[in-house]
Write an enzyme that holds these catalytic residues in place. Structure first.
Site, PDB file in Angstrom:
ATOM      1  N   GLY A   1       0.833  -1.195   0.000  1.00 27.99           N
ATOM      2  CA  GLY A   1       0.000   0.000   0.000  1.00 27.99           C
ATOM      3  C   GLY A   1       0.865   1.240   0.000  1.00 27.99           C
ATOM      4  O   GLY A   1       2.061   1.177   0.264  1.00 27.99           O
TER       5      GLY A   1
ATOM      6  N   GLY B   1       0.709   5.799   0.609  1.00 24.59           N
ATOM      7  CA  GLY B   1       0.001   6.990   1.031  1.00 24.59           C
ATOM      8  C   GLY B   1       0.835   8.210   0.703  1.00 24.59           C
ATOM      9  O   GLY B   1       1.840   8.117  -0.014  1.00 24.59           O
ATOM     10  N   GLY B   2       0.456   9.342   1.243  1.00 25.63           N
ATOM     11  CA  GLY B   2       1.117  10.595   0.933  1.00 25.63           C
ATOM     12  C   GLY B   2       2.557  10.682   1.379  1.00 25.63           C
ATOM     13  O   GLY B   2       3.371  11.315   0.721  1.00 25.63           O
TER      14      GLY B   2
ATOM     15  N   VAL C   1       4.082   0.862   2.229  1.00 26.10           N
ATOM     16  CA  VAL C   1       4.214  -0.355   3.022  1.00 26.10           C
ATOM     17  C   VAL C   1       4.528  -1.486   2.050  1.00 26.10           C
ATOM     18  O   VAL C   1       3.876  -1.634   1.011  1.00 26.10           O
ATOM     19  CB  VAL C   1       2.929  -0.660   3.818  1.00 26.10           C
ATOM     20  CG1 VAL C   1       3.099  -1.943   4.623  1.00 26.10           C
ATOM     21  CG2 VAL C   1       2.574   0.499   4.735  1.00 26.10           C
TER      22      VAL C   1
ATOM     23  N   LYS D   1       6.957  -0.477   6.759  1.00 23.07           N
ATOM     24  CA  LYS D   1       6.457   0.855   6.406  1.00 23.07           C
ATOM     25  C   LYS D   1       7.668   1.757   6.254  1.00 23.07           C
ATOM     26  O   LYS D   1       8.471   1.882   7.176  1.00 23.07           O
ATOM     27  CB  LYS D   1       5.533   1.393   7.497  1.00 23.07           C
ATOM     28  CG  LYS D   1       4.970   2.781   7.196  1.00 23.07           C
ATOM     29  CD  LYS D   1       4.282   3.406   8.395  1.00 23.07           C
ATOM     30  CE  LYS D   1       2.904   2.890   8.604  1.00 23.07           C
ATOM     31  NZ  LYS D   1       2.178   3.680   9.646  1.00 23.07           N
TER      32      LYS D   1
ATOM     33  N   ASP E   1      -7.467   7.191  16.095  1.00 25.46           N
ATOM     34  CA  ASP E   1      -7.814   7.120  14.674  1.00 25.46           C
ATOM     35  C   ASP E   1      -8.396   5.757  14.347  1.00 25.46           C
ATOM     36  O   ASP E   1      -8.136   5.202  13.284  1.00 25.46           O
ATOM     37  CB  ASP E   1      -6.584   7.406  13.808  1.00 25.46           C
ATOM     38  CG  ASP E   1      -6.956   7.682  12.348  1.00 25.46           C
ATOM     39  OD1 ASP E   1      -8.086   8.155  12.092  1.00 25.46           O
ATOM     40  OD2 ASP E   1      -6.121   7.432  11.462  1.00 25.46           O
TER      41      ASP E   1
END
Length: 168
Positions: free
Chosen positions: A17, A19-20, A24, A39, A132
């Site tokens: 995966g 993200g910004g 990962v 990560k 979160d």
């Protein structure tokens, strides 16, 4: 970010995966002979130093937990100017995707949230509040065990310190 072949001692197998601020990867730990998730923060971002400290804080927060419903942290380190965290590789789906995959009986859904709740309770007992919690931050392994992940927004239960979120 180009896909590395190694991150620290870990041999990268492929992406899981992105993200910004990071990615990962599935990887193999040749020292312990097991697959892990790694990560890695992007080292080409101006905020990487601050994000790197947040990732170290996340690793420390998660490492304080030893519970079957919280992903296990194995290592934290630096790679080509970026910071990485190596953790338990959970083969399965996020709770969000697991819920969307097929209609499930309410007892099965409740059971998954109950397991996640046990993980959150263990975090609270260790002095951490996740902050979160959402289905995307919960993994359901193929064997059915649920693990809470991504403690990047965790804060001390006493309110003394805040660990800002690090997106993968």
């Amino acid at each position: 970010m180009a896909e590395p072949t190694h991150i620290g001692r870990y041999r990268v197998e492929g992406p899981l995966g992105a993200g910004g601020v990071g990615m990962v990867f599935a990887a193999f730990d040749p020292v312990l002979g097991r697959r892990v998730a790694v990560k890695l923060l992007r080292s080409d971002r101006p905020e990487v130093a601050e994000a790197g400290q947040r990732l170290r804080d996340e690793a420390q927060a998660m490492a304080r937990l030893a519970h079957p419903n919280v992903v296990t942290v194995y290592d934290v380190g630096e790679h080509e100017g970026g910071v990485y965290i190596a953790m338990e590789l959970v083969e399965g789906l996020s709770l969000r995707d697991w819920l969307a995959e097929t209609p499930r009986p309410w007892r099965e859904v409740l059971g998954a949230y109950f397991q996640a709740g046990r993980g959150l309770a263990a975090a609270h007992d260790a002095g951490l509040v996740h902050r979160d919690f959402k289905p995307a931050n919960v993994l359901v392994g193929r064997e059915g065990r649920v693990r809470v992940v991504d403690f990047g927004l965790a804060s001390a239960a006493t309110g003394a310190s805040t660990l800002p979120h690090v997106a993968a």
